[in-house]
Design an enzyme around this catalytic site. Structure first.
Site, mmCIF file in Angstrom:
data_model
loop_
_atom_site.group_PDB
_atom_site.id
_atom_site.type_symbol
_atom_site.label_atom_id
_atom_site.label_comp_id
_atom_site.label_asym_id
_atom_site.label_seq_id
_atom_site.Cartn_x
_atom_site.Cartn_y
_atom_site.Cartn_z
ATOM 1 N NE ARG A 1 -4.085 -1.449 -0.099
ATOM 2 C CZ ARG A 1 -5.074 -2.007 0.582
ATOM 3 N NH1 ARG A 1 -5.385 -1.578 1.762
ATOM 4 N NH2 ARG A 1 -5.761 -2.966 0.054
ATOM 5 N NE ARG B 1 -7.673 4.931 2.353
ATOM 6 C CZ ARG B 1 -8.589 4.065 2.774
ATOM 7 N NH1 ARG B 1 -9.861 4.349 2.685
ATOM 8 N NH2 ARG B 1 -8.226 2.920 3.313
ATOM 9 N NE ARG C 1 -9.654 6.390 -3.783
ATOM 10 C CZ ARG C 1 -10.951 6.499 -3.597
ATOM 11 N NH1 ARG C 1 -11.667 7.261 -4.384
ATOM 12 N NH2 ARG C 1 -11.539 5.836 -2.642
ATOM 13 C CG ASP D 1 -8.573 -3.946 -4.949
ATOM 14 O OD1 ASP D 1 -8.156 -3.343 -3.958
ATOM 15 O OD2 ASP D 1 -9.335 -4.928 -4.872
ATOM 16 C CE1 TYR E 1 -12.540 -8.909 1.027
ATOM 17 C CE2 TYR E 1 -10.585 -9.750 -0.075
ATOM 18 C CZ TYR E 1 -11.158 -8.941 0.880
ATOM 19 O OH TYR E 1 -10.382 -8.167 1.686
HETATM 20 O O1 CP3 Z 1 0.358 0.180 -3.140
HETATM 21 C C1 CP3 Z 1 -0.061 -0.997 -3.273
HETATM 22 O O2 CP3 Z 1 0.117 -1.881 -2.418
HETATM 23 C C2 CP3 Z 1 -0.737 -1.352 -4.589
HETATM 24 C C3 CP3 Z 1 -2.138 -1.211 -4.633
HETATM 25 C C4 CP3 Z 1 -3.084 -2.223 -4.025
HETATM 26 C C5 CP3 Z 1 -4.444 -1.903 -3.743
HETATM 27 N N1 CP3 Z 1 -5.067 -3.051 -3.380
HETATM 28 C C6 CP3 Z 1 -5.074 -0.590 -3.901
HETATM 29 C C7 CP3 Z 1 -6.137 -0.259 -2.936
HETATM 30 C C8 CP3 Z 1 -2.900 -3.582 -3.748
HETATM 31 C C9 CP3 Z 1 -1.648 -4.426 -3.820
HETATM 32 C C10 CP3 Z 1 -4.177 -4.077 -3.329
HETATM 33 C C11 CP3 Z 1 -4.424 -5.494 -3.016
HETATM 34 C C12 CP3 Z 1 -5.566 -5.830 -2.172
HETATM 35 N N2 CP3 Z 1 -6.857 -5.356 -2.239
HETATM 36 C C13 CP3 Z 1 -5.548 -6.837 -1.185
HETATM 37 C C14 CP3 Z 1 -4.346 -7.658 -0.842
HETATM 38 C C15 CP3 Z 1 -3.415 -6.894 -0.003
HETATM 39 C C16 CP3 Z 1 -3.858 -6.704 1.408
HETATM 40 O O3 CP3 Z 1 -4.033 -5.554 1.786
HETATM 41 O O4 CP3 Z 1 -4.002 -7.720 2.084
HETATM 42 C C17 CP3 Z 1 -6.831 -6.920 -0.603
HETATM 43 C C18 CP3 Z 1 -7.258 -7.826 0.520
HETATM 44 C C19 CP3 Z 1 -7.651 -5.983 -1.296
HETATM 45 C C20 CP3 Z 1 -9.104 -5.723 -1.087
HETATM 46 C C21 CP3 Z 1 -9.273 -4.326 -0.635
HETATM 47 N N3 CP3 Z 1 -9.322 -3.254 -1.493
HETATM 48 C C22 CP3 Z 1 -9.341 -3.824 0.700
HETATM 49 C C23 CP3 Z 1 -9.323 -4.670 1.957
HETATM 50 C C24 CP3 Z 1 -9.418 -2.427 0.614
HETATM 51 C C25 CP3 Z 1 -9.408 -1.435 1.769
HETATM 52 C C26 CP3 Z 1 -10.671 -0.731 2.048
HETATM 53 C C27 CP3 Z 1 -10.369 0.613 2.705
HETATM 54 O O5 CP3 Z 1 -10.995 1.606 2.265
HETATM 55 O O6 CP3 Z 1 -9.544 0.695 3.601
HETATM 56 C C28 CP3 Z 1 -9.421 -2.085 -0.763
HETATM 57 C C29 CP3 Z 1 -9.425 -0.744 -1.348
HETATM 58 C C30 CP3 Z 1 -8.062 -0.307 -1.789
HETATM 59 N N4 CP3 Z 1 -7.300 -0.949 -2.719
HETATM 60 C C31 CP3 Z 1 -7.371 0.852 -1.364
HETATM 61 C C32 CP3 Z 1 -6.162 0.899 -2.095
HETATM 62 C C33 CP3 Z 1 -5.081 1.938 -2.062
HETATM 63 C C34 CP3 Z 1 -7.887 1.825 -0.313
HETATM 64 C C35 CP3 Z 1 -7.887 3.251 -0.640
HETATM 65 C C36 CP3 Z 1 -8.863 3.808 -1.605
HETATM 66 O O7 CP3 Z 1 -10.049 3.455 -1.595
HETATM 67 O O8 CP3 Z 1 -8.391 4.659 -2.349
#
Ligand code: CP3
Length: 349
Positions: free
Chosen positions: A24, A28, A37, A73, A148
């Site tokens: 990540r 954010r 965003r 994602d 999921y």
């Molecule tokens: O910088 C990086 O790591 C690359 C980008 C990345 C995102 N998602 C962008 C994202 C990566 C590698 C992921 C993978 C991902 N997505 C995983 C595996 C990694 C982990 O964290 O275990 C999982 C489980 C997801 C599913 C997912 N998508 C979750 C749990 C969330 C968080 C929800 C939240 O709002 O906190 C997301 C949304 C997401 N994907 C964000 C980002 C940067 C959150 C920020 C946003 O909405 O802009």
């Protein structure tokens, strides 16, 4: 490419200092990301190669990171399969048509990545043309994706997932079969487009017993890693809460295993074995504390490594959104400085 210490560390070759990247890292906690965003939602960014490249490069331009991770994602390749989802802020993926029975699995289509996610492949080509450090591609692992798809939203107990596994094993295996095909083709396409390493995120697999991992998950993760072997790129296998699964994860055959903070890094490495590289494992919550704490915990991790080749410094999981940027900048510098050959030479004097 001017900096390949990340790839060297994956291969357990000596490096001038320990490579650092963060899960990540484009997220954010960065003002620039939050600004973008306000205008675009996450999926729009991920599906627009220019925006995706811009966001992927943000943290690499800001800090001295040794690798970039593609901005995407884990849910992205599922859309073309017929999965209808949204990413809810502070919650995560929510699926409108969760998988409950055999017919739901049969309705999932495995589409060629070039057709399903052309924007991801285009973004990779664009990023590579501007990047001076290696680019890491990734995919969710079949188990984490399945969890999921079955739960329909993030879960603490994974009780729906386990119940499908136990009650309808044939449906479970069919679902894992389709997801394995999808993930393998998706990762191979990313490598063809230019990623120089891949990480398989099995973020939630730690909810399983070793016995269930072996029976319901390992054969599929192994097929993915073995199916990537001919591409000769480093393969990273990551999960959280995996302290009891490490030997089994090793059996899935990757070069690198990513661990979280619930197990000390040296204990994890002993269990995995010296023939593997390790990635981790600072608790991302540490960064919400004072810099002195971050420094202490980081030093402890580096001491456990004892300068053995094959360590990639990372967090145990992704950054929290309110992580102070200042701590991130200092952390990257601190790891490099503490592990640089000059520093090591000085300690020997
Ligand atoms: O910088 C990086 O790591 C690359 C980008 C990345 C995102 N998602 C962008 C994202 C990566 C590698 C992921 C993978 C991902 N997505 C995983 C595996 C990694 C982990 O964290 O275990 C999982 C489980 C997801 C599913 C997912 N998508 C979750 C749990 C969330 C968080 C929800 C939240 O709002 O906190 C997301 C949304 C997401 N994907 C964000 C980002 C940067 C959150 C920020 C946003 O909405 O802009």
């Amino acid at each position: 490419m001017s900096n390949d210490r990340f790839l060297k560390a994956c291969r357990r070759e000596p490096v001038d200092c320990t490579p650092v990247w963060f899960m990540r890292q484009a997220g954010r906690y960065l003002t620039e990301y939050r600004k973008l965003r306000e205008k675009y939602d996450l999926l729009t960014i991920a599906k627009t190669p220019g925006l995706c490249a811009q966001v992927t490069l943000l943290p690499v331009r800001k800090f001295e990171l040794d690798a970039a991770i593609l901005f995407a994602d884990i849910m992205l390749p599922l859309e073309a399969m017929g999965v209808n989802f949204e990413l809810k802020e502070n919650i995560g993926p929510v699926i409108h048509n969760p998988i409950r029975r055999c017919a739901d699995v049969e309705a999932l289509r495995v589409v060629e990545p070039e057709e399903a996610v052309p924007f991801v492949l285009e973004a990779i080509r664009l990023i590579r043309s501007e990047l001076r450090v290696p680019l890491i591609g990734f995919s969710g692992a079949p188990f984490t994706l399945a969890s999921y798809l079955i739960e329909g939203s993030p879960s603490r107990t994974f009780v729906q997932t386990k119940s499908l596994m136990y009650r309808e094993p044939a449906t479970w295996h069919q679902l894992m079969e389709r997801l394995t095909q999808l993930v393998l083709e998706y990762l191979r396409a990313q490598v063809r487009a230019g990623v120089q390493a891949v990480q398989l995120f099995d973020s939630w697999v730690g909810c399983l017993s070793p016995q269930d991992y072996q029976e319901y998950v390992l054969p599929y993760s192994r097929r993915i890693f073995e199916g990537l072997a001919d591409l000769k790129i480093p393969r990273i296998h990551f999960g959280t809460d995996t302290a009891t699964l490490l030997e089994l994860m090793r059996a899935a055959s990757s070069e690198v295993i990513g661990v979280d903070w619930r197990i000390p890094l040296d204990r994890a490495w002993e269990r995995i074995g010296k023939g593997y590289a390790i990635q981790g494992n600072l608790d991302p919550a540490t960064l919400l504390g004072p810099w002195k704490l971050v420094q202490e915990r980081t030093r402890e991790i580096l001491q456990q490594v004892e300068a053995r080749p094959g360590h990639i410094f990372n967090l145990g999981h992704g950054f929290y959104p309110d992580t102070p940027v200042e701590n991130v900048a200092r952390l990257v510098e601190f790891v490099h400085e503490q592990t640089s050959s000059k520093e090591k030479a000085r300690e020997l004097l």
